[in-house]
Design an enzyme around this catalytic site. Structure first.
Site, PDB file in Angstrom:
ATOM      1  N   TYR A 109       0.815  -1.217   0.000  1.00 31.78           N
ATOM      2  CA  TYR A 109       0.000   0.000   0.000  1.00 31.78           C
ATOM      3  C   TYR A 109       0.847   1.265   0.000  1.00 31.78           C
ATOM      4  O   TYR A 109       0.318   2.368  -0.081  1.00 31.78           O
ATOM      5  CB  TYR A 109      -1.091  -0.021   1.067  1.00 31.78           C
ATOM      6  CG  TYR A 109      -0.738  -0.316   2.512  1.00 31.78           C
ATOM      7  CD1 TYR A 109       0.408   0.157   3.121  1.00 31.78           C
ATOM      8  CD2 TYR A 109      -1.640  -1.051   3.285  1.00 31.78           C
ATOM      9  CE1 TYR A 109       0.672  -0.087   4.462  1.00 31.78           C
ATOM     10  CE2 TYR A 109      -1.398  -1.308   4.632  1.00 31.78           C
ATOM     11  CZ  TYR A 109      -0.228  -0.826   5.214  1.00 31.78           C
ATOM     12  OH  TYR A 109       0.029  -1.067   6.542  1.00 31.78           O
ATOM     13  N   LYS A 157       4.961   3.815   5.032  1.00 32.97           N
ATOM     14  CA  LYS A 157       5.629   2.815   4.193  1.00 32.97           C
ATOM     15  C   LYS A 157       6.011   3.409   2.837  1.00 32.97           C
ATOM     16  O   LYS A 157       7.004   2.988   2.228  1.00 32.97           O
ATOM     17  CB  LYS A 157       4.736   1.589   4.016  1.00 32.97           C
ATOM     18  CG  LYS A 157       4.552   0.752   5.284  1.00 32.97           C
ATOM     19  CD  LYS A 157       5.830   0.041   5.732  1.00 32.97           C
ATOM     20  CE  LYS A 157       5.545  -1.002   6.818  1.00 32.97           C
ATOM     21  NZ  LYS A 157       6.760  -1.642   7.336  1.00 32.97           N
TER      22      LYS A 157
HETATM   23  C1  HXC Z   1      -6.852   3.843  17.327  1.00 32.82           C
HETATM   24  C2  HXC Z   1      -4.907   3.707  18.545  1.00 32.82           C
HETATM   25  C3  HXC Z   1      -4.939   2.274  18.490  1.00 32.82           C
HETATM   26  C4  HXC Z   1      -6.025   1.668  17.777  1.00 32.82           C
HETATM   27  C5  HXC Z   1      -3.179   2.889  19.591  1.00 32.82           C
HETATM   28  N1  HXC Z   1      -3.808   4.009  19.231  1.00 32.82           N
HETATM   29  N2  HXC Z   1      -3.842   1.806  19.150  1.00 32.82           N
HETATM   30  N3  HXC Z   1      -5.860   4.469  17.977  1.00 32.82           N
HETATM   31  N4  HXC Z   1      -6.944   2.486  17.204  1.00 32.82           N
HETATM   32  N5  HXC Z   1      -6.132   0.358  17.671  1.00 32.82           N
HETATM   33  C6  HXC Z   1      -3.420   5.356  19.563  1.00 32.82           C
HETATM   34  C7  HXC Z   1      -3.415   5.596  21.046  1.00 32.82           C
HETATM   35  O1  HXC Z   1      -4.709   5.875  21.524  1.00 32.82           O
HETATM   36  C8  HXC Z   1      -2.484   6.806  21.162  1.00 32.82           C
HETATM   37  O2  HXC Z   1      -3.131   7.985  20.789  1.00 32.82           O
HETATM   38  C9  HXC Z   1      -1.447   6.529  20.073  1.00 32.82           C
HETATM   39  O3  HXC Z   1      -2.065   5.606  19.155  1.00 32.82           O
HETATM   40  C10 HXC Z   1      -0.187   5.903  20.626  1.00 32.82           C
HETATM   41  O4  HXC Z   1      -0.550   4.736  21.323  1.00 32.82           O
HETATM   42  P1  HXC Z   1       0.406   4.081  22.410  1.00 32.82           P
HETATM   43  O5  HXC Z   1      -0.238   2.822  22.848  1.00 32.82           O
HETATM   44  O6  HXC Z   1       0.762   5.089  23.427  1.00 32.82           O
HETATM   45  O7  HXC Z   1       1.719   3.850  21.563  1.00 32.82           O
HETATM   46  P2  HXC Z   1       2.787   2.744  21.695  1.00 32.82           P
HETATM   47  O8  HXC Z   1       2.803   2.128  23.045  1.00 32.82           O
HETATM   48  O9  HXC Z   1       4.046   3.333  21.214  1.00 32.82           O
HETATM   49  O10 HXC Z   1       2.262   1.615  20.677  1.00 32.82           O
HETATM   50  C11 HXC Z   1       2.348   1.775  19.316  1.00 32.82           C
HETATM   51  C12 HXC Z   1       1.225   0.991  18.669  1.00 32.82           C
HETATM   52  C13 HXC Z   1       1.352  -0.488  19.017  1.00 32.82           C
HETATM   53  C14 HXC Z   1       1.225   1.197  17.198  1.00 32.82           C
HETATM   54  C15 HXC Z   1      -0.078   1.524  19.203  1.00 32.82           C
HETATM   55  O11 HXC Z   1       0.253  -1.202  18.475  1.00 32.82           O
HETATM   56  C16 HXC Z   1       2.617  -1.103  18.543  1.00 32.82           C
HETATM   57  O12 HXC Z   1       3.699  -0.738  18.943  1.00 32.82           O
HETATM   58  N6  HXC Z   1       2.580  -2.065  17.681  1.00 32.82           N
HETATM   59  C17 HXC Z   1       3.828  -2.690  17.211  1.00 32.82           C
HETATM   60  C18 HXC Z   1       3.559  -3.912  16.494  1.00 32.82           C
HETATM   61  C19 HXC Z   1       2.724  -3.687  15.289  1.00 32.82           C
HETATM   62  O13 HXC Z   1       1.921  -2.776  15.195  1.00 32.82           O
HETATM   63  N7  HXC Z   1       2.881  -4.586  14.349  1.00 32.82           N
HETATM   64  C20 HXC Z   1       2.038  -4.591  13.213  1.00 32.82           C
HETATM   65  C21 HXC Z   1       2.874  -4.442  12.042  1.00 32.82           C
HETATM   66  S1  HXC Z   1       2.104  -5.261  10.715  1.00 32.82           S
HETATM   67  P3  HXC Z   1      -3.759   9.015  21.915  1.00 32.82           P
HETATM   68  O14 HXC Z   1      -4.297  10.132  21.094  1.00 32.82           O
HETATM   69  O15 HXC Z   1      -4.808   8.249  22.630  1.00 32.82           O
HETATM   70  O16 HXC Z   1      -2.606   9.423  22.786  1.00 32.82           O
HETATM   71  C22 HXC Z   1       2.090  -4.216   9.445  1.00 32.82           C
HETATM   72  C23 HXC Z   1       1.565  -4.746   8.144  1.00 32.82           C
HETATM   73  C24 HXC Z   1       0.099  -4.741   8.137  1.00 32.82           C
HETATM   74  O17 HXC Z   1       2.470  -3.124   9.555  1.00 32.82           O
HETATM   75  C25 HXC Z   1      -0.507  -4.947   6.798  1.00 32.82           C
HETATM   76  C26 HXC Z   1      -1.996  -5.000   6.931  1.00 32.82           C
HETATM   77  C27 HXC Z   1      -2.711  -5.231   5.662  1.00 32.82           C
END
Ligand code: HXC
Length: 292
Positions: free
Chosen positions: A161, A176
């Site tokens: 994407y 990305k």
């Molecule tokens: C809406 C969200 C949310 C959700 C977090 N936030 N999750 N908003 N929906 N599901 C918001 C929070 O409310 C906050 O905003 C802000 O994002 C930061 O959240 P934190 O939890 O404080 O951040 P952090 O602890 O740094 O976590 C980052 C993260 C987490 C993205 C939220 O999920 C993470 O680190 N994930 C890492 C692993 C990952 O995502 N892997 C997937 C990769 S796969 P506010 O305003 O409330 O402060 C990929 C390919 C996918 O990328 C392809 C798909 C087709």
């Protein structure tokens, strides 16, 4: 429909045994999921691995999986948003095995959301981890190799994407796109120093470490195999094989390229136009409510 035959078995390799003997590979987010799948294929080919991740549990899981196949592994806690933590992580890697010759920028952040629901901090967090983190790790790695005068290789994990846009993933898709663009810029800037920079795009490769949000999207989709032109989903090791080839001596003339490993899924078009389903509806969300 026959589709793509299944991949060779787990543990197989196209490259000669020992291709990465004496080499160190640093994988960000390498403790779980596709990052670990990549790390395992480098390990099988003789590399020592350094896993960098925010999560101790992730690091422990990755170290265990790599040790189980006889790979030397070091782990380092690192938030790739923090340039000082990255420098500390590279110091630790150098201390353990010497300067890594391969960097895999795999760590990313993502969750599905309608664009209008994203808070400024949610947007910033995903861009900060996915794009800024990739740049900061590449910069640290590049500077160390430029100073040492040593050739090296970077692989950025991207997403298709980046080219098409990603409804429901505005933050990640934009980040990305930057990651793919960095491949193209850094490959030219650092080519004269012998530093290759390439990208890898995984297709749908289900694994146990998928985040709950992304798993939930898949769970709403019946018969994943039939929804791929290859008539099957990918296996994580298929991404690992591509990664080892791209970083290997057999790809020394390949740089600035982002390879897609998705059975042509991203090229899909339909003869007839399917109905448009808004992102909110796909996610089972009600109407947009301003002020939330
Ligand atoms: C809406 C969200 C949310 C959700 C977090 N936030 N999750 N908003 N929906 N599901 C918001 C929070 O409310 C906050 O905003 C802000 O994002 C930061 O959240 P934190 O939890 O404080 O951040 P952090 O602890 O740094 O976590 C980052 C993260 C987490 C993205 C939220 O999920 C993470 O680190 N994930 C890492 C692993 C990952 O995502 N892997 C997937 C990769 S796969 P506010 O305003 O409330 O402060 C990929 C390919 C996918 O990328 C392809 C798909 C087709």
């Amino acid at each position: 429909m026959v589709g793509a035959p299944p991949p060779p078995e787990d543990g197989a390799s196209a490259l000669p045994a020992g291709t990465f003997a004496g080499e160190t590979v640093l994988v960000t987010g390498g403790g779980t999921g596709l990052g670990l799948a990549i790390a395992l294929e480098f390990g099988r080919l003789g590399a020592s691995l350094v896993l960098a991740s925010r999560g101790d549990e992730h690091l422990a899981a990755g170290a265990e999986a790599l040790s189980a196949i006889g790979t030397e592994v070091a782990t380092v806690a690192c938030d790739i948003r923090d340039p000082e933590a990255i420098a500390v992580a590279f110091d630790a890697a150098e201390g353990a095995f010497g300067l890594p010759g391969v960097l895999v920028n795999n760590a990313a952040a993502n969750f599905p959301s309608p664009a209008e629901d994203l808070s400024p901090n949610a947007w910033r967090t995903v861009v900060d981890i996915t794009l800024n983190g990739t740049f900061l790790c590449s910069r640290e790695f590049g500077r160390r190799h430029l100073a040492a005068g040593t050739p090296a290789s970077i692989l950025n994990v991207a997403a298709s994407y980046a080219w098409t846009g990603g409804p429901g993933f505005a933050h990640s898709a934009a980040a990305k796109a930057g990651v793919v663009n960095l491949v193209e810029t850094l490959a030219v800037e650092w080519g004269p120093a012998g530093i290759r920079v390439n990208g890898l795009v995984p297709g749908l490769m289900p694994h146990d470490d998928m985040t709950a949000d992304i798993r939930a999207s898949l769970d709403r989709t019946p018969d994943l195999d039939a929804r791929q032109p290859a008539m099957r989903v990918g296996a994580p090791r298929e991404l690992g094989w591509a990664a080892t080839f791209m970083a290997s001596p057999y790809a020394r003339f390949v740089s600035g390229h982002t390879m897609v490993v998705d059975g042509a899924n991203w090229q899909r078009r339909t003869l007839t136009s399917p109905p448009v389903v808004p992102v909110r509806e796909q996610m089972g969300r009600g109407g947009f409510e301003p002020g939330t």
